[in-house]
Scaffold this active site. Structure first.
Site, PDB file in Angstrom:
ATOM      1  CG  ASP A 235     -15.899  23.493  15.561  1.00 26.11           C
ATOM      2  OD1 ASP A 235     -16.571  24.358  14.962  1.00 26.11           O
ATOM      3  OD2 ASP A 235     -16.348  22.363  15.815  1.00 26.11           O
TER       4      ASP A 235
ATOM      5  NE  ARG B 194     -18.912  22.559  14.072  1.00 23.06           N
ATOM      6  CZ  ARG B 194     -19.036  21.260  14.326  1.00 23.06           C
ATOM      7  NH1 ARG B 194     -20.069  20.600  13.838  1.00 23.06           N
ATOM      8  NH2 ARG B 194     -18.141  20.628  15.049  1.00 23.06           N
TER       9      ARG B 194
END
Length: 431
Positions: free
Chosen positions: A344, A346
């Site tokens: 991930d 983000r």
């Protein structure tokens, strides 16, 4: 016609044969003093000046409009846009005033957006009058949103039109806010636990040297990154967001074009988004603490495919479905990491900034199961009273694998715990 080679008679002649670089001190220092992030007034802080034909006025690295700055360059190269065009900001003022709040003047609280980005035409009127090309990085307007899921909720009796938040025709009334990223590099570096010099060098090297000023202009501390921004949808009065006595229902949602727009059933993104919108409408209609009512917020960020991008996301889809034994929760994160090198990207460290810009101090109902979002919000000083999971009946069959993997990895859930194999795999990935 001749080719554009800068010679007389070309279709789109170059404006000048001389290219002025901005990568060395002294080239782009104008009459305005350097930006003072977190200063007690906007005038003391100074305006953010990026896109401008007057190089001497530029006081930040990068250009306005995020990724759309490249399209502006294409329009200029094609002759469709005048190089020196200045936006006429007449009648473009926000439809709703937001702030200022104490968080706006805390250089540690907001580091990724310009708190004054919506009101530059007012607070920097004198600089504009003296020829400085100062552009808004935030716009605030009124709108309606009309979703089939909201119509379904009306037919099922879960929502009732009230004429204010929800119209009789099923359209919801919102205040809509568009925000471009504006990074204060010293503050961003502190958020990620690295030095500013390491952050600058990595940004420079990993973008192919797109912005040399990152490594040559330490005097410029603000960067306009070429990435997507975010859009806010506010249900009810925006000023109520800053009042902790008024019930706030909120969701922070990261973009998933395939699901949000086209209804792909391999993830829960659109179902969770529309569920949150329903909860926000209901919350804005409800009578809250002391009869003060409620307010709803959906903050939508452009972070497609966990900020890995849509190409990587689709590659991962193929890898998940074609692996031996088929798609499974215990290998969900492994397949992503095999393709992207990370699970991930983000990184929610910057996400709470927009909540602080809105003056939010308490979220009564957070429509999210994400442990990363919850941790980022609460660690930034915002209280969260309740976390609202997505109802099981809204989870598409093909998305069950994703949900089981995420719950095993730490997502909030008031349902059953995933089986031992999934839990062990999640722990084995360091989650």
């Amino acid at each position: 016609m001749t080719q554009d080679n800068g010679q007389a008679g070309s279709v789109h002649p170059r404006p000048t044969a001389h290219i002025r670089l901005t990568s060395h001190p002294g080239v782009s220092i104008g009459a305005l003093p350097p930006l003072r992030w977190g200063a007690p007034t906007p005038l003391e802080r100074g305006p953010v000046i990026g896109t401008t034909t007057t190089r001497g006025h530029r006081n930040v690295i990068g250009t306005h409009s995020g990724s759309y700055g490249v399209y502006r360059a294409l329009a200029i190269a094609a002759g469709a846009l005048a190089r020196g065009h200045r936006a006429d900001l007449t009648n473009t003022a926000p439809t709703d005033p937001i702030g200022p709040y104490p968080q706006w003047f805390d250089p540690e609280r907001i580091v990724s957006i310009d708190p004054f980005g919506a009101v530059v035409a007012d607070v920097f009127a004198d600089a504009l009058a003296h020829g400085y090309d100062i552009r808004p990085t935030i716009a605030i307007t009124h709108a309606h949103i009309d979703l089939p899921e909201v119509h379904d909720a009306i037919r099922a009796g879960r929502l009732r039109p009230d004429g204010a938040v929800l119209k009789a025709n099923g359209a919801a009334v919102v205040t809509k806010v568009a925000i471009e990223p504006v990074w204060y590099l010293p503050g961003v570096a502190r958020r990620f636990g690295c030095t500013e010099s390491d952050l600058r060098r990595t940004l420079f090297e990993e973008t192919g040297g797109m912005y040399p000023e990152l490594v040559t202009r330490s005097d410029l501390e603000v960067f306009l990154p070429p990435i997507g921004g975010q859009t806010l949808y506010i249900f009810g009065s925006p000023r109520d967001l800053a009042d902790p006595s008024i019930t706030l229902t909120a969701r922070v949602h990261d973009e998933c074009n395939g699901s949000d727009v086209f209804g792909s059933d391999i993830c829960t993104c659109r179902p969770y988004l529309t569920h949150a919108i329903e909860e926000c409408i209901r919350g804005a209609q409800a009578t809250g603490h002391g009869g003060l009512g409620g307010v709803g917020l959906v903050a939508y960020s452009r972070k497609e495919g966990r900020a890995l991008g849509e190409v990587t996301k689709f590659l991962v889809y193929n890898a998940r479905k074609r692996q031996e034994g088929g798609d499974s929760a215990d290998k969900y994160f492994l397949r992503t990491e095999c393709v992207a090198g990370v699970q991930d990207m983000r990184f929610q460290e910057l996400m709470p900034d927009v909540l602080h810009w809105l003056g939010i101090r308490r979220i009564h109902r957070l429509v999210s199961m994400s442990n990363m979002k919850f941790d980022a919000i609460t660690q930034s000083g915002i209280a969260v009273d309740e976390r609202v999971p997505i109802p099981d009946e809204l989870i598409p069959a093909d998305a069950r694998v994703e949900m089981d993997a995420k719950v095993a990895a730490g997502y909030f859930s008031d349902g059953p715990v995933p089986d031992a194999a999934v839990l062990a795999a999640a722990k084995g990935r360091g989650l």
